[in-house]
Design a protein around this motif. Structure first.
Motif, PDB file in Angstrom:
ATOM      1  N   LYS A 204       0.831  -1.210   0.000  1.00  0.00           N
ATOM      2  CA  LYS A 204       0.000   0.000   0.000  1.00  0.00           C
ATOM      3  C   LYS A 204       0.861   1.254   0.000  1.00  0.00           C
ATOM      4  O   LYS A 204       0.523   2.249  -0.660  1.00  0.00           O
ATOM      5  CB  LYS A 204      -0.946  -0.015   1.199  1.00  0.00           C
ATOM      6  N   GLN A 280      -9.964  -7.945   3.119  1.00  0.00           N
ATOM      7  CA  GLN A 280      -9.086  -6.923   2.543  1.00  0.00           C
ATOM      8  C   GLN A 280      -8.852  -5.828   3.572  1.00  0.00           C
ATOM      9  O   GLN A 280      -9.713  -5.526   4.396  1.00  0.00           O
ATOM     10  CB  GLN A 280      -9.712  -6.300   1.287  1.00  0.00           C
ATOM     11  N   ASN A 282      -8.186  -2.011   3.183  1.00  0.00           N
ATOM     12  CA  ASN A 282      -8.181  -0.914   2.232  1.00  0.00           C
ATOM     13  C   ASN A 282      -7.812   0.384   2.934  1.00  0.00           C
ATOM     14  O   ASN A 282      -7.662   0.442   4.158  1.00  0.00           O
ATOM     15  CB  ASN A 282      -9.542  -0.792   1.545  1.00  0.00           C
ATOM     16  N   ALA A 283      -7.664   1.446   2.142  1.00  0.00           N
ATOM     17  CA  ALA A 283      -7.232   2.718   2.699  1.00  0.00           C
ATOM     18  C   ALA A 283      -8.261   3.300   3.654  1.00  0.00           C
ATOM     19  O   ALA A 283      -7.900   3.963   4.631  1.00  0.00           O
ATOM     20  CB  ALA A 283      -6.944   3.710   1.568  1.00  0.00           C
ATOM     21  N   ARG A 284      -9.548   3.056   3.417  1.00  0.00           N
ATOM     22  CA  ARG A 284     -10.590   3.675   4.239  1.00  0.00           C
ATOM     23  C   ARG A 284     -11.336   2.681   5.104  1.00  0.00           C
ATOM     24  O   ARG A 284     -11.888   3.046   6.138  1.00  0.00           O
ATOM     25  CB  ARG A 284     -11.584   4.421   3.329  1.00  0.00           C
TER      26      ARG A 284
END
Length: 425
Positions: A204, A280, A282-284
Motif C-alpha cells: 500500500k 481486505q 483498504n485505505a478507508r
C-alpha cells in the motif's frame, strides 16, 4: 486566435451543398451510417459472452460503419461520383476500431485499477476526438481555442489545453504506476518470510508513493509550478480539519492497522455485532466476510477506537464453552464423563488440550455443567461447532436417561380465614 481553417471549412461545406454530385455523396454517406447503426443494433443481441463478447461489443458498430462505407465508396467510384466524404468516414471508423481494440487489449494485459477501467470509454473517446480533428485539419485551431480559454493563478496561467494535457499525462502515469505497483505487490506477496500484514502495508505504501509521484510529474508536465500550490495545500488542510477529518482519520488508521499488524488478512475478528474473517485491508475500510457470505465494510477508525476481538491474533486455537443443565435426580459425574467422551469424537475438537467438563453450580431447576473444548479453525465458524456439541450432548443424555430439566416453580396457596359475620355492627 486564428479561426481561418474553421472558416474555410465552413465555406467549403456551403459550396459542396450547392453541388448535386456532392449532395448524392452526402445522401449515400447518411444512408451508409443509418444502415450500419441499424445492423449494429440488430446484431448486438446475437453476441455471446466472455472477453470476446466485450471486444465485439466495442468494435461492432465502428466496424460496420467501416464496412458499409467501403461498400458505398466502391459504388460511388464505379459510377464516377465524388467519394471524399465516404473515405473520411472510413478513416474515422477505422481509427475508432483501432483505438478501442488497443485500449481493450491494454486493459486485459495490464489490468489497471478500477478508476481507469471505468474511464476507458472516456479516454478512448478523447483520443478518437483528437484523431478526428487531425483528419479534418481542425486540430490546430481547436488547440488554439483551448489555449485561449485560460484562468490566471498568480504567475501561473492554466488553460483548458493544460487541463486536457494534465488529464492525459496523469492517466498514462497512473496506468504505468498501477502496473509497477501490481508487479511490486505480487513480488511482496511471494515473500513468505515476511508477515502478511507487513507485506500488505509495504504494497500500500508503494502504491501510494507511485500515485503521488504520477500526480506531481503530471502537474510539472503542464508547466504548473508546485510552489504555487501552497494556497491550495492550505485550503486542503482547512478542509481536512473541518469537513474531511473522518476521511483523513480512516486513512491514517488504515496505515496504523497495517504497520502494527494487529489485524491481518485472514484473521477472524468480532467487532460489535459483526463476526467474520478479514478479506481486505483498504485505505478507508476493512472488508469482513461473515459465514453467510455477506461482506461488511468497517471503517478503519472503528477498529482503532473500539474493542475488537481477534480470534487468531497470536494463535488460532480458541476455547469454546458449552453450558448445560441436568436434573437433580441424575448423577453429575456420569453426565460429565458422557460429555467429554462425546466431545473427543467430534472431528474439529482438539485432543490436546483435551476436552473437560466442569460442575459450575447448583441452579434453581438443576445442576449447572459446562463442557470446555479447544478448536484450531475459528474461521470455519463458531456457532456450527457449538451446535454440533449441543446435539451430541442431547443424544448421549437421551441414551443414558439423563434429563435436562425445565424451570420448576412451587406454588403455595394461603388459607384466608372467613370474616366473622355473627357480630352485628
Amino acid at each position: 486566435m486564428d479561426l481561418q481553417p474553421l472558416h474555410d471549412a465552413y465555406q467549403s461545406a456551403q459550396t459542396s451543398l450547392r453541388d448535386p454530385l456532392q449532395l448524392v455523396q452526402l445522401a449515400v454517406t447518411v444512408l451508409a451510417l443509418t444502415l450500419a447503426m441499424w445492423l449494429g443494433r440488430r446484431w448486438r443481441s446475437d453476441i455471446g459472452e466472455g472477453w470476446l463478447h466485450d471486444l465485439r461489443l466495442r468494435l461492432l458498430r465502428p466496424a460496420l460503419v467501416f464496412g458499409v462505407a467501403l461498400l458505398g465508396l466502391v459504388v460511388l467510384r464505379a459510377l464516377g461520383l465524388p467519394s471524399q466524404g465516404l473515405a473520411l468516414v472510413m478513416s474515422l471508423a477505422l481509427s475508432l476500431v483501432l483505438i478501442r481494440g488497443f485500449a481493450y487489449l491494454l486493459r486485459r494485459v495490464l489490468k489497471p485499477g478500477p478508476l481507469l477501467e471505468a474511464s476507458e470509454h472516456l479516454i478512448t473517446g478523447l483520443v478518437w476526438l483528437a484523431v478526428a480533428l487531425y483528419l479534418l485539419d481542425w486540430l490546430a485551431p481547436s488547440l488554439q481555442m483551448l489555449e485561449a480559454a485560460a484562468v490566471q493563478f498568480g504567475d501561473t496561467r492554466f488553460s483548458l489545453l493544460n487541463l486536457l494535457v494534465l488529464l492525459g499525462v496523469a492517466a498514462a502515469l497512473l496506468l504505468l504506476g498501477g502496473l509497477c505497483a501490481g508487479i511490486v505487490e505480487r513480488r511482496l506477496m511471494d515473500m513468505q518470510e515476511l508477515s502478511i500484514g507487513l507485506r500488505v502495508g509495504m504494497a500500500k505504501v508503494v502504491r501510494f508513493v507511485l500515485v503521488l509521484i504520477a500526480l506531481l510529474v503530471a502537474l510539472n508536465a503542464v508547466g504548473i509550478n508546485l510552489t504555487s500550490l501552497a494556497v491550495f495545500s492550505g485550503a486542503l488542510g482547512v478542509g481536512l480539519g473541518f469537513g474531511l477529518q473522518r476521511i483523513a482519520s480512516n486513512f491514517i488508521s488504515g496505515f496504523i492497522l497495517v504497520m502494527d499488524r494487529s489485524i491481518r488478512p485472514g484473521d477472524v475478528i468480532t467487532v460489535g455485532e459483526s463476526f467474520g474473517w478479514v478479506q481486505q485491508l483498504n485505505a478507508r475500510y476493512v472488508v469482513v466476510r461473515n459465514r453467510d457470505g455477506v461482506d461488511t465494510l468497517i471503517p478503519n477508525e472503528n477498529l482503532i477506537t473500539s474493542e475488537v476481538i481477534n480470534w487468531s491474533f497470536a494463535d488460532t486455537t480458541v476455547r469454546l464453552k458449552v453450558p448445560v443443565q441436568i436434573s437433580y435426580k441424575d448423577e453429575p459425574a456420569e453426565a460429565m464423563a458422557l460429555m467429554v467422551d462425546m466431545a473427543r469424537g467430534c472431528p474439529r475438537v482438539e485432543q490436546l488440550p483435551e476436552p473437560v467438563a466442569r460442575l459450575m453450580g447448583f441452579g434453581d431447576s438443576g445442576i449447572d455443567l459446562e463442557l470446555r473444548v479447544w478448536i484450531k479453525d475459528p474461521q470455519e465458524g463458531i456457532n456450527n461447532i457449538r451446535s454440533d456439541l449441543n446435539l451430541g450432548i442431547w443424544k448421549v443424555f437421551k441414551q443414558a436417561g439423563i434429563t435436562i430439566p425445565y424451570p420448576q416453580r412451587d406454588v403455595h396457596l394461603r388459607t384466608v380465614e372467613k370474616p366473622d359475620t355473627s357480630r352485628e355492627l
